[in-house]
Design a protein around this motif. Structure first.
Motif, PDB file in Angstrom:
ATOM      1  N   ALA A 292       0.689  -1.318  -0.139  1.00  0.00           N
ATOM      2  CA  ALA A 292       0.017  -0.063  -0.049  1.00  0.00           C
ATOM      3  C   ALA A 292       0.857   1.291   0.088  1.00  0.00           C
ATOM      4  O   ALA A 292       1.115   2.008   1.266  1.00  0.00           O
ATOM      5  N   ILE A 293       1.411   1.625  -1.194  1.00  0.00           N
ATOM      6  CA  ILE A 293       2.299   2.527  -1.191  1.00  0.00           C
ATOM      7  C   ILE A 293       1.732   3.942  -0.807  1.00  0.00           C
ATOM      8  O   ILE A 293       2.497   4.790   0.018  1.00  0.00           O
ATOM      9  N   ASP A 294       0.521   4.313  -0.884  1.00  0.00           N
ATOM     10  CA  ASP A 294      -0.057   5.553  -0.764  1.00  0.00           C
ATOM     11  C   ASP A 294      -0.148   5.505   0.850  1.00  0.00           C
ATOM     12  O   ASP A 294       0.003   6.751   1.297  1.00  0.00           O
ATOM     13  N   VAL A 295      -0.496   4.423   1.437  1.00  0.00           N
ATOM     14  CA  VAL A 295      -0.294   4.590   2.852  1.00  0.00           C
ATOM     15  C   VAL A 295       0.933   4.741   3.605  1.00  0.00           C
ATOM     16  O   VAL A 295       1.118   5.453   4.457  1.00  0.00           O
ATOM     17  N   LEU A 296       1.847   4.151   3.130  1.00  0.00           N
ATOM     18  CA  LEU A 296       3.273   4.248   3.372  1.00  0.00           C
ATOM     19  C   LEU A 296       3.600   5.668   3.275  1.00  0.00           C
ATOM     20  O   LEU A 296       4.291   6.267   4.262  1.00  0.00           O
ATOM     21  N   ALA A 297       3.393   6.166   2.131  1.00  0.00           N
ATOM     22  CA  ALA A 297       3.870   7.718   1.959  1.00  0.00           C
ATOM     23  C   ALA A 297       3.242   8.436   3.041  1.00  0.00           C
ATOM     24  O   ALA A 297       3.706   9.423   3.493  1.00  0.00           O
ATOM     25  N   TRP A 298       1.914   8.145   3.197  1.00  0.00           N
ATOM     26  CA  TRP A 298       1.119   9.171   4.268  1.00  0.00           C
ATOM     27  C   TRP A 298       1.889   8.967   5.633  1.00  0.00           C
ATOM     28  O   TRP A 298       2.085   9.977   6.258  1.00  0.00           O
ATOM     29  N   ASN A 299       2.258   7.847   6.086  1.00  0.00           N
ATOM     30  CA  ASN A 299       2.935   7.517   7.279  1.00  0.00           C
ATOM     31  C   ASN A 299       4.212   8.291   7.228  1.00  0.00           C
ATOM     32  O   ASN A 299       4.448   8.909   8.322  1.00  0.00           O
ATOM     33  N   LEU A 300       4.934   8.109   6.300  1.00  0.00           N
ATOM     34  CA  LEU A 300       6.349   8.738   6.353  1.00  0.00           C
ATOM     35  C   LEU A 300       6.103  10.223   6.201  1.00  0.00           C
ATOM     36  O   LEU A 300       6.973  11.020   7.295  1.00  0.00           O
ATOM     37  N   LYS A 301       4.942  10.987   5.573  1.00  0.00           N
ATOM     38  CA  LYS A 301       4.876  12.543   5.630  1.00  0.00           C
ATOM     39  C   LYS A 301       4.404  12.789   6.979  1.00  0.00           C
ATOM     40  O   LYS A 301       4.905  13.761   7.495  1.00  0.00           O
ATOM     41  N   ALA A 302       3.564  11.891   7.735  1.00  0.00           N
ATOM     42  CA  ALA A 302       3.162  12.206   8.935  1.00  0.00           C
ATOM     43  C   ALA A 302       4.361  12.243  10.120  1.00  0.00           C
ATOM     44  O   ALA A 302       4.380  13.164  10.944  1.00  0.00           O
ATOM     45  N   LEU A 303       5.156  11.433  10.050  1.00  0.00           N
ATOM     46  CA  LEU A 303       6.351  11.295  10.911  1.00  0.00           C
ATOM     47  C   LEU A 303       7.635  12.494  10.330  1.00  0.00           C
ATOM     48  O   LEU A 303       8.179  12.780  11.280  1.00  0.00           O
ATOM     49  N   MET A 304       7.559  13.068   9.242  1.00  0.00           N
ATOM     50  CA  MET A 304       8.340  13.903   8.932  1.00  0.00           C
ATOM     51  C   MET A 304       7.598  15.390   9.330  1.00  0.00           C
ATOM     52  O   MET A 304       8.540  16.250   9.874  1.00  0.00           O
ATOM     53  N   GLN A 305       6.495  15.418   9.347  1.00  0.00           N
ATOM     54  CA  GLN A 305       5.725  16.767   9.564  1.00  0.00           C
ATOM     55  C   GLN A 305       5.145  17.106  10.847  1.00  0.00           C
ATOM     56  O   GLN A 305       5.058  18.163  11.369  1.00  0.00           O
ATOM     57  N   ASP A 306       4.988  16.021  11.386  1.00  0.00           N
ATOM     58  CA  ASP A 306       4.054  16.050  13.030  1.00  0.00           C
ATOM     59  C   ASP A 306       5.441  15.623  13.924  1.00  0.00           C
ATOM     60  O   ASP A 306       5.580  14.674  14.188  1.00  0.00           O
ATOM     61  N   THR A 307       5.945  16.725  14.382  1.00  0.00           N
ATOM     62  CA  THR A 307       6.993  16.538  15.270  1.00  0.00           C
ATOM     63  C   THR A 307       6.532  15.786  16.585  1.00  0.00           C
ATOM     64  O   THR A 307       7.280  14.910  17.107  1.00  0.00           O
ATOM     65  N   GLY A 308       5.289  16.203  17.141  1.00  0.00           N
ATOM     66  CA  GLY A 308       4.701  15.728  18.385  1.00  0.00           C
ATOM     67  C   GLY A 308       4.552  14.250  18.132  1.00  0.00           C
ATOM     68  O   GLY A 308       5.017  13.510  18.984  1.00  0.00           O
ATOM     69  N   LEU A 309       4.038  13.839  17.062  1.00  0.00           N
ATOM     70  CA  LEU A 309       3.929  12.256  16.785  1.00  0.00           C
ATOM     71  C   LEU A 309       5.189  11.532  16.733  1.00  0.00           C
ATOM     72  O   LEU A 309       4.952  10.599  17.344  1.00  0.00           O
ATOM     73  N   ALA A 310       5.967  12.090  15.968  1.00  0.00           N
ATOM     74  CA  ALA A 310       7.291  11.384  15.820  1.00  0.00           C
ATOM     75  C   ALA A 310       8.070  11.446  17.211  1.00  0.00           C
ATOM     76  O   ALA A 310       8.801  10.175  17.476  1.00  0.00           O
ATOM     77  N   ASP A 311       7.967  12.382  17.918  1.00  0.00           N
ATOM     78  CA  ASP A 311       8.698  12.138  19.255  1.00  0.00           C
ATOM     79  C   ASP A 311       7.924  11.072  20.254  1.00  0.00           C
ATOM     80  O   ASP A 311       8.742  10.437  20.819  1.00  0.00           O
ATOM     81  N   ARG A 312       6.597  11.211  20.095  1.00  0.00           N
ATOM     82  CA  ARG A 312       5.922  10.272  21.068  1.00  0.00           C
ATOM     83  C   ARG A 312       6.227   8.702  20.361  1.00  0.00           C
ATOM     84  O   ARG A 312       6.737   8.043  21.372  1.00  0.00           O
ATOM     85  N   LEU A 313       6.222   8.534  19.351  1.00  0.00           N
ATOM     86  CA  LEU A 313       6.474   7.318  18.685  1.00  0.00           C
ATOM     87  C   LEU A 313       7.967   6.756  18.747  1.00  0.00           C
ATOM     88  O   LEU A 313       8.067   5.607  19.081  1.00  0.00           O
ATOM     89  N   ALA A 314       8.746   7.822  19.024  1.00  0.00           N
ATOM     90  CA  ALA A 314      10.214   7.501  19.139  1.00  0.00           C
ATOM     91  C   ALA A 314      10.379   7.120  20.552  1.00  0.00           C
ATOM     92  O   ALA A 314      11.326   6.100  20.767  1.00  0.00           O
ATOM     93  N   ARG A 315       9.834   7.845  21.315  1.00  0.00           N
ATOM     94  CA  ARG A 315      10.106   7.455  22.774  1.00  0.00           C
ATOM     95  C   ARG A 315       9.382   6.067  23.114  1.00  0.00           C
ATOM     96  O   ARG A 315      10.113   5.215  23.792  1.00  0.00           O
ATOM     97  N   ALA A 316       8.229   5.900  22.681  1.00  0.00           N
ATOM     98  CA  ALA A 316       7.710   4.580  22.906  1.00  0.00           C
ATOM     99  C   ALA A 316       8.374   3.435  22.150  1.00  0.00           C
ATOM    100  O   ALA A 316       8.506   2.309  22.728  1.00  0.00           O
ATOM    101  N   GLY A 317       8.905   3.623  20.900  1.00  0.00           N
ATOM    102  CA  GLY A 317       9.798   2.741  20.233  1.00  0.00           C
ATOM    103  C   GLY A 317      10.966   2.253  20.903  1.00  0.00           C
ATOM    104  O   GLY A 317      11.699   1.300  21.170  1.00  0.00           O
ATOM    105  N   TYR A 318      11.493   3.526  21.541  1.00  0.00           N
ATOM    106  CA  TYR A 318      12.941   3.225  22.238  1.00  0.00           C
ATOM    107  C   TYR A 318      12.586   2.344  23.662  1.00  0.00           C
ATOM    108  O   TYR A 318      13.435   1.557  23.829  1.00  0.00           O
ATOM    109  N   ALA A 319      11.470   2.535  24.113  1.00  0.00           N
ATOM    110  CA  ALA A 319      11.124   1.762  25.119  1.00  0.00           C
ATOM    111  C   ALA A 319      10.946   0.263  24.887  1.00  0.00           C
ATOM    112  O   ALA A 319      11.390  -0.791  25.606  1.00  0.00           O
ATOM    113  N   THR A 320      10.418   0.222  23.734  1.00  0.00           N
ATOM    114  CA  THR A 320       9.999  -1.214  23.155  1.00  0.00           C
ATOM    115  C   THR A 320      11.486  -1.921  23.092  1.00  0.00           C
ATOM    116  O   THR A 320      11.602  -3.017  23.381  1.00  0.00           O
ATOM    117  N   ALA A 321      12.391  -1.506  22.302  1.00  0.00           N
ATOM    118  CA  ALA A 321      13.901  -1.894  22.130  1.00  0.00           C
ATOM    119  C   ALA A 321      14.703  -2.457  23.337  1.00  0.00           C
ATOM    120  O   ALA A 321      15.362  -3.091  23.218  1.00  0.00           O
TER     121      ALA A 321
END
Length: 351
Positions: A292-321
């Motif tokens: 689903a290339i369109d959904v993939l592109a949407w997700n990438l754009k969200a992570l690039m443009q929504d700093t709050g979302l990117a930071d929240r997911l990065a913190r949660a991903g760090y805890a997961t790792a």
């Protein structure tokens, strides 16, 4: 404990890295470890430098247990089972199963003759290889995540990223990883000034299709093919990125997303069954259906443009790792090896 390992590959791939980290740890803790291997791939030198023997012949009487690494090496199980308890370590997923069904009867025999069978995730057991495990008692099947392949360098420091819209993907650039989908998604993001770095072996680049090759040629400012790199170079490339992406259609665990998460990168992944219990959409990652290339592109754009979302997911991903440690891996594999030695499978004639 005296371990003899057998493998067709000591290249820089996940399965070989898992085996090497295990053997080096066994040697470092006072055990003995050799690998039966002929070739000159990079990890052979790493093992030798670590005191692990790389041999082209071995007397089975000198060992307590054998480890046969990967489904590709399945024929080794029948060769060793009369002399040693065998741990059969299967790293492959659905695509390898589907491409190798000509070996189905040999796989059945290998599973049946193994004292212990190790997988990376329950998905392999419950779905991918379920029909081949009918002759294997459940207590002889284990799942041990391959967290040992996360280099210690990735765990030393968490990095802050400045949202510069650089995307990195790590993995051989061949069709199963679906790099063409990521290339297409990056082109969708031309208005976001995204740049994509593909890290990994490019020997099979042509197999990804003319459309991808033409896109790479037409937009050199958007894409970098880094090729096969050292751990240190890979670390530098991931430090320079702001989003990690894997568009792969088949994995059995996925080390690279965890490495990225250790560095504080938000991750965008295909929604694969092996990620169940690890990555959850909107909680610690953004997931998209395979292809689903369109959904993939949407997700990438969200992570690039929504700093709050990117930071929240990065913190949660760090805890997961941080859940997936080298020590956890070694405890799991050491337990499997001891069980194989102490509870050896009685010999019988497999189908």
């Amino acid at each position: 404990m005296r371990v003899l390992a057998l493998t067709h590959s000591l290249g820089t791939n996940g399965a070989a890295l898992c085996l090497c980290r295990l053997l080096v740890a066994i040697k470092a803790t006072g055990g003995a470890a050799d690998v039966l291997y002929s070739g000159n791939e990079p990890l052979a030198a790493y093992l030798q430098d670590s005191g692990v023997g790389v041999v082209d012949d071995a007397n089975t009487a000198n060992y307590d247990v054998a480890v046969v690494n990967t489904l590709i090496d399945h024929q080794r199980v029948a060769q060793l089972a009369p002399a040693l308890p065998v741990v059969f370590w299967v790293h492959e997923g659905a695509s390898s199963r589907d491409n190798g069904l000509a070996y189905a009867s040999q796989w059945l025999q290998a599973f049946a003759l193994s004292s212990r069978v190790v997988f990376n995730t329950p998905w392999q057991v419950d779905t991918v290889f379920k029909s081949f495990l009918g002759l294997v008692d459940p207590h002889r099947i284990s799942c041990v995540d391959p967290a040992a392949t996360i280099s210690a360098a990735f765990r030393e420091q968490r990095y802050h990223h400045a949202n510069k819209r650089n995307v990195v993907s790590v993995g051989s650039v061949y069709p199963r990883k679906r790099p063409a989908d990521l290339v297409s998604a990056t082109l969708y993001l031309s208005d976001a000034s995204a740049h994509c770095t593909l890290v990994g072996n490019t020997d099979h680049l042509q197999a990804n299709g003319d459309a991808m090759l033409q896109a790479l040629d037409a937009h050199p400012h958007l894409f970098t093919l880094a090729g096969t790199v050292t751990d240190a170079h890979k670390l530098d490339l991931m430090r320079a990125a702001d989003v990690f992406c894997s568009a792969s259609e088949d994995e059995t665990f996925g080390i690279a997303p965890l490495e990225a998460a250790c560095l504080g990168l938000p991750v965008a992944l295909s929604d694969l069954p092996c990620y169940a219990g690890i990555w959850k959409h909107g909680v610690n990652a953004l997931l998209s259906p395979v292809g689903a290339i369109d959904v993939l592109a949407w997700n990438l754009k969200a992570l690039m443009q929504d700093t709050g979302l990117a930071d929240r997911l990065a913190r949660a991903g760090y805890a997961t790792a941080q859940r997936f440690t080298h020590e956890r891996f070694l405890r799991g594999m050491s337990s499997v090896l001891v069980d194989a030695i102490e509870d050896r499978l009685p010999l019988f004639t497999a189908p």
